[in-house]
Motif scaffolding. Sequence first.
Motif, PDB file in Angstrom:
ATOM      1  N   ALA A 195       5.285  36.979  83.600  1.00 16.16           N
ATOM      2  CA  ALA A 195       4.236  36.042  83.203  1.00 16.16           C
ATOM      3  C   ALA A 195       4.808  34.936  82.338  1.00 16.16           C
ATOM      4  CB  ALA A 195       3.130  36.771  82.453  1.00 16.16           C
ATOM      5  N   VAL A 196       4.261  33.740  82.517  1.00 12.71           N
ATOM      6  CA  VAL A 196       4.603  32.588  81.682  1.00 12.71           C
ATOM      7  C   VAL A 196       3.329  32.138  80.986  1.00 12.71           C
ATOM      8  CG1 VAL A 196       5.497  30.237  81.626  1.00 12.71           C
ATOM      9  CG2 VAL A 196       6.453  31.886  83.241  1.00 12.71           C
ATOM     10  N   ILE A 197       3.344  32.156  79.669  1.00  6.67           N
ATOM     11  CA  ILE A 197       2.164  31.775  78.904  1.00  6.67           C
ATOM     12  C   ILE A 197       2.516  30.664  77.929  1.00  6.67           C
ATOM     13  CG2 ILE A 197       1.197  34.099  79.114  1.00  6.67           C
ATOM     14  CD1 ILE A 197       1.909  34.560  76.157  1.00  6.67           C
ATOM     15  N   GLY A 198       1.487  30.063  77.353  1.00  2.00           N
ATOM     16  CA  GLY A 198       1.659  29.001  76.379  1.00  2.00           C
ATOM     17  C   GLY A 198       0.407  28.166  76.291  1.00  2.00           C
ATOM     18  N   PRO A 199       0.273  27.372  75.247  1.00  2.00           N
ATOM     19  CA  PRO A 199      -0.925  26.538  75.082  1.00  2.00           C
ATOM     20  C   PRO A 199      -0.987  25.438  76.134  1.00  2.00           C
ATOM     21  CG  PRO A 199       0.727  25.976  73.445  1.00  2.00           C
ATOM     22  CD  PRO A 199       1.238  27.190  74.143  1.00  2.00           C
ATOM     23  N   ASN A 200      -2.144  24.789  76.241  1.00  2.00           N
ATOM     24  CA  ASN A 200      -2.278  23.657  77.152  1.00  2.00           C
ATOM     25  C   ASN A 200      -1.222  22.613  76.828  1.00  2.00           C
ATOM     26  OD1 ASN A 200      -4.506  24.730  78.483  1.00  2.00           O
ATOM     27  ND2 ASN A 200      -5.963  23.792  77.071  1.00  2.00           N
ATOM     28  N   GLY A 201      -0.604  22.068  77.883  1.00  3.14           N
ATOM     29  CA  GLY A 201       0.429  21.063  77.684  1.00  3.14           C
ATOM     30  C   GLY A 201       1.802  21.628  77.396  1.00  3.14           C
ATOM     31  N   ALA A 202       1.957  22.946  77.519  1.00  3.08           N
ATOM     32  CA  ALA A 202       3.253  23.569  77.217  1.00  3.08           C
ATOM     33  C   ALA A 202       4.283  23.346  78.307  1.00  3.08           C
ATOM     34  CB  ALA A 202       3.068  25.069  76.974  1.00  3.08           C
ATOM     35  N   GLY A 203       3.835  22.941  79.516  1.00  3.30           N
ATOM     36  CA  GLY A 203       4.765  22.699  80.605  1.00  3.30           C
ATOM     37  C   GLY A 203       4.755  23.756  81.690  1.00  3.30           C
ATOM     38  N   LYS A 204       3.765  24.638  81.651  1.00  4.41           N
ATOM     39  CA  LYS A 204       3.743  25.769  82.592  1.00  4.41           C
ATOM     40  C   LYS A 204       3.585  25.311  84.036  1.00  4.41           C
ATOM     41  CE  LYS A 204       0.174  27.643  80.570  1.00  4.41           C
ATOM     42  NZ  LYS A 204      -0.078  26.540  79.610  1.00  4.41           N
ATOM     43  N   THR A 232      -5.409  39.919  81.411  1.00  2.00           N
ATOM     44  CA  THR A 232      -4.748  39.939  82.707  1.00  2.00           C
ATOM     45  C   THR A 232      -3.230  39.938  82.550  1.00  2.00           C
ATOM     46  OG1 THR A 232      -6.603  38.806  83.775  1.00  2.00           O
ATOM     47  CG2 THR A 232      -4.477  38.700  84.896  1.00  2.00           C
ATOM     48  N   VAL A 233      -2.727  39.106  81.651  1.00  2.00           N
ATOM     49  CA  VAL A 233      -1.282  39.027  81.428  1.00  2.00           C
ATOM     50  C   VAL A 233      -0.718  40.379  81.006  1.00  2.00           C
ATOM     51  CG1 VAL A 233       0.496  38.075  79.906  1.00  2.00           C
ATOM     52  CG2 VAL A 233      -1.209  36.559  80.924  1.00  2.00           C
ATOM     53  N   PHE A 234      -1.340  40.997  80.006  1.00  2.00           N
ATOM     54  CA  PHE A 234      -0.789  42.244  79.491  1.00  2.00           C
ATOM     55  C   PHE A 234      -1.048  43.419  80.428  1.00  2.00           C
ATOM     56  CE2 PHE A 234      -0.788  39.849  75.461  1.00  2.00           C
ATOM     57  CZ  PHE A 234       0.544  40.056  75.105  1.00  2.00           C
ATOM     58  N   ARG A 235      -2.015  43.276  81.317  1.00  2.00           N
ATOM     59  CA  ARG A 235      -2.218  44.307  82.323  1.00  2.00           C
ATOM     60  C   ARG A 235      -1.134  44.264  83.386  1.00  2.00           C
ATOM     61  NH1 ARG A 235      -7.552  45.180  86.294  1.00  2.00           N
ATOM     62  NH2 ARG A 235      -6.581  46.772  87.625  1.00  2.00           N
ATOM     63  N   LEU A 236      -0.687  43.072  83.752  1.00  2.00           N
ATOM     64  CA  LEU A 236       0.184  42.906  84.905  1.00  2.00           C
ATOM     65  C   LEU A 236       1.658  42.737  84.570  1.00  2.00           C
ATOM     66  CD1 LEU A 236      -1.968  40.405  87.017  1.00  2.00           C
ATOM     67  CD2 LEU A 236      -1.680  42.858  87.434  1.00  2.00           C
ATOM     68  N   ALA A 237       1.973  42.102  83.455  1.00  2.00           N
ATOM     69  CA  ALA A 237       3.331  41.614  83.227  1.00  2.00           C
ATOM     70  C   ALA A 237       4.315  42.718  82.863  1.00  2.00           C
ATOM     71  CB  ALA A 237       3.328  40.549  82.138  1.00  2.00           C
ATOM     72  N   ASP A 238       5.480  42.679  83.490  1.00  2.00           N
ATOM     73  CA  ASP A 238       6.624  43.483  83.077  1.00  2.00           C
ATOM     74  C   ASP A 238       7.436  42.740  82.022  1.00  2.00           C
ATOM     75  OD1 ASP A 238       6.324  45.679  85.079  1.00  2.00           O
ATOM     76  OD2 ASP A 238       6.653  44.033  86.482  1.00  2.00           O
ATOM     77  N   ARG A 239       7.476  41.406  82.163  1.00  2.00           N
ATOM     78  CA  ARG A 239       8.117  40.540  81.175  1.00  2.00           C
ATOM     79  C   ARG A 239       7.221  39.329  80.951  1.00  2.00           C
ATOM     80  NH1 ARG A 239      13.721  38.426  82.744  1.00  2.00           N
ATOM     81  NH2 ARG A 239      13.066  38.740  84.910  1.00  2.00           N
ATOM     82  N   ILE A 240       7.375  38.720  79.793  1.00  2.00           N
ATOM     83  CA  ILE A 240       6.596  37.530  79.449  1.00  2.00           C
ATOM     84  C   ILE A 240       7.537  36.499  78.846  1.00  2.00           C
ATOM     85  CG2 ILE A 240       4.717  36.569  78.051  1.00  2.00           C
ATOM     86  CD1 ILE A 240       3.442  39.347  78.038  1.00  2.00           C
TER      87      ILE A 240
END
Length: 251
Positions: A35-44, A209-217
């Motif tokens: 998973a790739v997370i970050g605030p709006n505008g982070a570049g995701k 959803t992220v913490f349910r699915l992600a093996d890495r973040i």
Amino acid sequence: MAEPLLCAERLSKRFGALAAVADVSLDLVTGECHAVIGPNGAGKSTLLALLAGEIMPDSGFVAFDGHDVTRARPSRRALAGLGRTFQITQLCREFSARRNVMLAVQSRVGTPFHFLRRADSLATLAARADAALVTAGLAERAQVPAGLLSHGEQRQLELAVAMAMRPRALLLDEPTAGLGPAETAEMAARLAALKGRVAMLLVEHDMDTVFRLADRITVLAEGRVIASGSPEMIRADTAVREAYLGEVVDA
């Protein structure tokens, strides 16, 4: 860890004075959800577009299955097994759900739609489309025009379109965007069922959803990686909590 299926090294992309992605490196291993997370505008979303080949980086490179695809078109990456969904659904609204998926299959296998087509070729297309619709939970809605499906069903259809291409890796851009709690849980369950079958690079705002699915973040802020590791490491990272995650968890 196993050899990465998808690998990005020191990717950078500027739009004028804005460094949308700055020196980002990450990888995706076969069968995992990263998973790739970050605030709006982070570049995701820009990062996903770079990985998919929709925009070209200013520097850095992308490899898929051990091959440099940095300058490869999206179609070439798709043929190699890199699937993609979008934050805003991209469907042929006047076509049925089934026809949308069949078109995706046709683009992969190269079987033309015309009056001289072989019946067995059409049957193969239909079988693959139907299997993808089952995977996405839309078998009973196969004949409904995409434009008449609910927003949640359209998200499911986009997943079916991606899976019909038989990808080895999926780039998922906000698959729960605009969904209510029940639809979000349903989508998360669909993606959980795919774990082990296809590698997933997941951009997502919903932390459950992220913490349910992600093996890495991996966490982005202002176009840069500020942390990467297991979900437990990310939960405990002070810099992540200050930059982003703590605001969501404590809300």
